[in-house]
Design a protein around this motif. Structure first.
Motif, PDB file in Angstrom:
ATOM      1  N   VAL A 102      -7.667  14.839  -4.969  1.00  0.00           N
ATOM      2  CA  VAL A 102      -8.086  13.172  -4.507  1.00  0.00           C
ATOM      3  C   VAL A 102      -9.258  12.976  -5.025  1.00  0.00           C
ATOM      4  O   VAL A 102      -9.993  11.903  -4.634  1.00  0.00           O
ATOM      5  N   ARG A 103      -9.896  13.622  -5.959  1.00  0.00           N
ATOM      6  CA  ARG A 103     -11.131  13.605  -6.555  1.00  0.00           C
ATOM      7  C   ARG A 103     -11.012  12.150  -7.069  1.00  0.00           C
ATOM      8  O   ARG A 103     -10.300  11.880  -7.549  1.00  0.00           O
ATOM      9  N   VAL A 152      -8.958   8.933   2.501  1.00  0.00           N
ATOM     10  CA  VAL A 152      -8.643  10.228   2.585  1.00  0.00           C
ATOM     11  C   VAL A 152      -8.969  10.529   4.107  1.00  0.00           C
ATOM     12  O   VAL A 152     -10.111  10.604   4.671  1.00  0.00           O
ATOM     13  N   TYR A 153      -7.852  11.114   4.769  1.00  0.00           N
ATOM     14  CA  TYR A 153      -8.221  11.668   6.220  1.00  0.00           C
ATOM     15  C   TYR A 153      -7.318  12.874   6.422  1.00  0.00           C
ATOM     16  O   TYR A 153      -6.484  13.332   5.774  1.00  0.00           O
ATOM     17  N   SER A 154      -7.852  13.944   7.386  1.00  0.00           N
ATOM     18  CA  SER A 154      -7.502  14.828   7.604  1.00  0.00           C
ATOM     19  C   SER A 154      -6.688  14.774   9.106  1.00  0.00           C
ATOM     20  O   SER A 154      -7.373  13.967   9.758  1.00  0.00           O
ATOM     21  N   PRO A 192      -0.940   7.112  -4.782  1.00  0.00           N
ATOM     22  CA  PRO A 192      -1.273   6.665  -3.436  1.00  0.00           C
ATOM     23  C   PRO A 192      -2.719   5.810  -2.986  1.00  0.00           C
ATOM     24  O   PRO A 192      -3.765   6.198  -3.699  1.00  0.00           O
ATOM     25  N   ASP A 193      -2.785   5.049  -2.186  1.00  0.00           N
ATOM     26  CA  ASP A 193      -3.977   4.469  -1.869  1.00  0.00           C
ATOM     27  C   ASP A 193      -4.832   5.197  -0.675  1.00  0.00           C
ATOM     28  O   ASP A 193      -6.008   5.042  -0.402  1.00  0.00           O
ATOM     29  N   VAL A 194      -3.777   5.719   0.251  1.00  0.00           N
ATOM     30  CA  VAL A 194      -4.097   6.417   1.308  1.00  0.00           C
ATOM     31  C   VAL A 194      -3.618   7.923   1.324  1.00  0.00           C
ATOM     32  O   VAL A 194      -2.332   7.914   1.088  1.00  0.00           O
ATOM     33  N   VAL A 195      -4.473   9.038   1.556  1.00  0.00           N
ATOM     34  CA  VAL A 195      -3.837  10.461   1.593  1.00  0.00           C
ATOM     35  C   VAL A 195      -4.309  10.950   2.922  1.00  0.00           C
ATOM     36  O   VAL A 195      -5.470  10.994   3.202  1.00  0.00           O
ATOM     37  N   PHE A 196      -3.221  11.674   3.649  1.00  0.00           N
ATOM     38  CA  PHE A 196      -3.549  12.417   4.773  1.00  0.00           C
ATOM     39  C   PHE A 196      -3.149  14.026   4.372  1.00  0.00           C
ATOM     40  O   PHE A 196      -2.340  14.368   3.882  1.00  0.00           O
ATOM     41  N   ILE A 197      -4.174  14.576   4.791  1.00  0.00           N
ATOM     42  CA  ILE A 197      -4.245  16.185   4.462  1.00  0.00           C
ATOM     43  C   ILE A 197      -4.258  16.982   5.690  1.00  0.00           C
ATOM     44  O   ILE A 197      -4.935  16.422   6.690  1.00  0.00           O
ATOM     45  N   PRO A 198      -3.914  18.369   5.631  1.00  0.00           N
ATOM     46  CA  PRO A 198      -4.097  19.053   6.901  1.00  0.00           C
ATOM     47  C   PRO A 198      -5.687  19.303   7.072  1.00  0.00           C
ATOM     48  O   PRO A 198      -6.516  19.330   6.361  1.00  0.00           O
ATOM     49  N   HIS A 199      -6.073  19.470   8.313  1.00  0.00           N
ATOM     50  CA  HIS A 199      -7.407  20.088   8.716  1.00  0.00           C
ATOM     51  C   HIS A 199      -7.795  21.314   8.056  1.00  0.00           C
ATOM     52  O   HIS A 199      -6.947  22.278   8.048  1.00  0.00           O
ATOM     53  N   PHE A 200      -8.798  21.453   7.352  1.00  0.00           N
ATOM     54  CA  PHE A 200      -9.129  22.877   6.532  1.00  0.00           C
ATOM     55  C   PHE A 200      -9.521  23.682   7.635  1.00  0.00           C
ATOM     56  O   PHE A 200      -9.369  25.048   7.295  1.00  0.00           O
ATOM     57  N   GLY A 201      -9.850  23.530   9.117  1.00  0.00           N
ATOM     58  CA  GLY A 201     -10.201  24.546   9.853  1.00  0.00           C
ATOM     59  C   GLY A 201      -9.075  25.078  10.614  1.00  0.00           C
ATOM     60  O   GLY A 201      -9.168  25.935  11.664  1.00  0.00           O
ATOM     61  N   MET A 251       0.768  -1.264  -0.135  1.00  0.00           N
ATOM     62  CA  MET A 251       0.112   0.120   0.021  1.00  0.00           C
ATOM     63  C   MET A 251       0.982   1.228   0.057  1.00  0.00           C
ATOM     64  O   MET A 251       1.903   1.377   0.617  1.00  0.00           O
ATOM     65  N   LYS A 252       0.432   2.148  -0.659  1.00  0.00           N
ATOM     66  CA  LYS A 252       1.078   3.387  -0.798  1.00  0.00           C
ATOM     67  C   LYS A 252       0.261   4.771  -0.027  1.00  0.00           C
ATOM     68  O   LYS A 252      -0.647   4.766  -0.104  1.00  0.00           O
ATOM     69  N   VAL A 253       1.145   5.179   0.785  1.00  0.00           N
ATOM     70  CA  VAL A 253       0.455   6.401   1.634  1.00  0.00           C
ATOM     71  C   VAL A 253       1.087   7.716   1.413  1.00  0.00           C
ATOM     72  O   VAL A 253       2.462   7.798   1.392  1.00  0.00           O
ATOM     73  N   LEU A 254       0.258   8.961   1.019  1.00  0.00           N
ATOM     74  CA  LEU A 254       0.992  10.159   0.865  1.00  0.00           C
ATOM     75  C   LEU A 254       0.655  11.137   1.986  1.00  0.00           C
ATOM     76  O   LEU A 254      -0.834  11.019   2.265  1.00  0.00           O
ATOM     77  N   VAL A 255       1.351  11.874   2.769  1.00  0.00           N
ATOM     78  CA  VAL A 255       1.065  12.811   3.633  1.00  0.00           C
ATOM     79  C   VAL A 255       1.298  14.072   3.153  1.00  0.00           C
ATOM     80  O   VAL A 255       2.514  14.453   2.605  1.00  0.00           O
ATOM     81  N   VAL A 256       0.295  14.919   2.919  1.00  0.00           N
ATOM     82  CA  VAL A 256       0.369  16.296   2.401  1.00  0.00           C
ATOM     83  C   VAL A 256       0.682  17.295   3.510  1.00  0.00           C
ATOM     84  O   VAL A 256      -0.091  17.462   4.566  1.00  0.00           O
TER      85      VAL A 256
END
Length: 221
Positions: free
Chosen positions: A125-126, A136-138, A99-108, A1-6
């Motif tokens: 990530v659309r 997709v997680y924040s 990636p299969d999984v992406v982590f992004i910062p919280h929009f708030g 599995m590939k994971v991307l952290v932005v």
């Protein structure tokens, strides 16, 4: 599995996802990090910027990150960059990593860079590409997520927790590489605060340490 952290800035990825990164890698997965911005020389001494870049590289090397992408957009001035350019940078990394999984910062988050990066990441990530991103997680970032004006529209409400009991020590070591960013407790960007938050999130699910996330999207095929 590939994971991307932005990450909007170098160290956000460790503050928010450091233990989870270590866990994914230990379990045999590939992890990639995309740092979107760097300080502009007009605002920060070049030697500090060079040092921070090296700190990020060494921290990721310690964790075992497969590759780090530096987009080098201007930190603090990201709102002045055309949206299509920010979108393009993230899209390029996503298309390359697939990636299969992406982590992004919280929009708030309080920092506008975090909001802009989270929105651009959501464009990337659309679920319309040949390669489908399944999760997709924040994530929360100490000194950003908890310091914004409290409101129902920007609250961080976690619904996913990852047990990092066996990896908290790695998260702390990874953060210690960022000598330009670390401060003394009670500042949130301190080792003690990082450990305290991990214990709080862990107690929520009955483990000794955890990282908390908001599930944005999960696709089960």
């Amino acid at each position: 599995m590939k994971v991307l952290v932005v990450a909007p800035h170098a160290d956000d990825e460790v503050l928010g996802v450091g233990g989870t990164i270590a866990k994914y890698i230990d379990e045999g997965n590939e992890v990639y990090v995309c740092v979107m911005t760097t300080g502009h020389p007009s605002m920060f001494p070049q030697e500090v910027l060079d040092k921070l870049r090296n700190e990020a590289i060494e921290s990721h090397k310690f964790l075992g990150v497969n590759q780090t992408y530096f987009s080098d957009l201007p930190a603090v001035m990201l709102s002045e960059v055309p949206k299509h350019e920010v979108n393009k940078r993230i899209n390029g990394v996503i298309d390359e990593v697939q990636p299969d999984v992406v982590f992004i910062p919280h929009f708030g988050d309080m920092h506008l860079d975090h909001y802009i990066v989270s929105q651009a990441a959501m464009v990337g990530v659309r679920p319309i590409k040949n390669h489908r991103i399944l999760e997709v997680y924040s994530y929360e970032t100490l000194s950003e997520t908890e310091w914004n004006i409290p409101h129902v529209t920007n609250a961080f409400i976690p619904n996913t927790y990852i047990d990092i009991t066996s990896y908290l020590y790695k998260k702390k070591i990874a953060m210690e590489y960022f000598t330009t960013q670390l401060t003394e407790f009670p500042h949130p960007r301190s080792i003690e605060a990082i450990e305290s938050l991990a214990k709080l999130r862990g107690s929520t699910i009955g483990v000794k340490a955890a990282e908390a996330f908001c599930l944005v999207r999960r696709i089960i095929l």
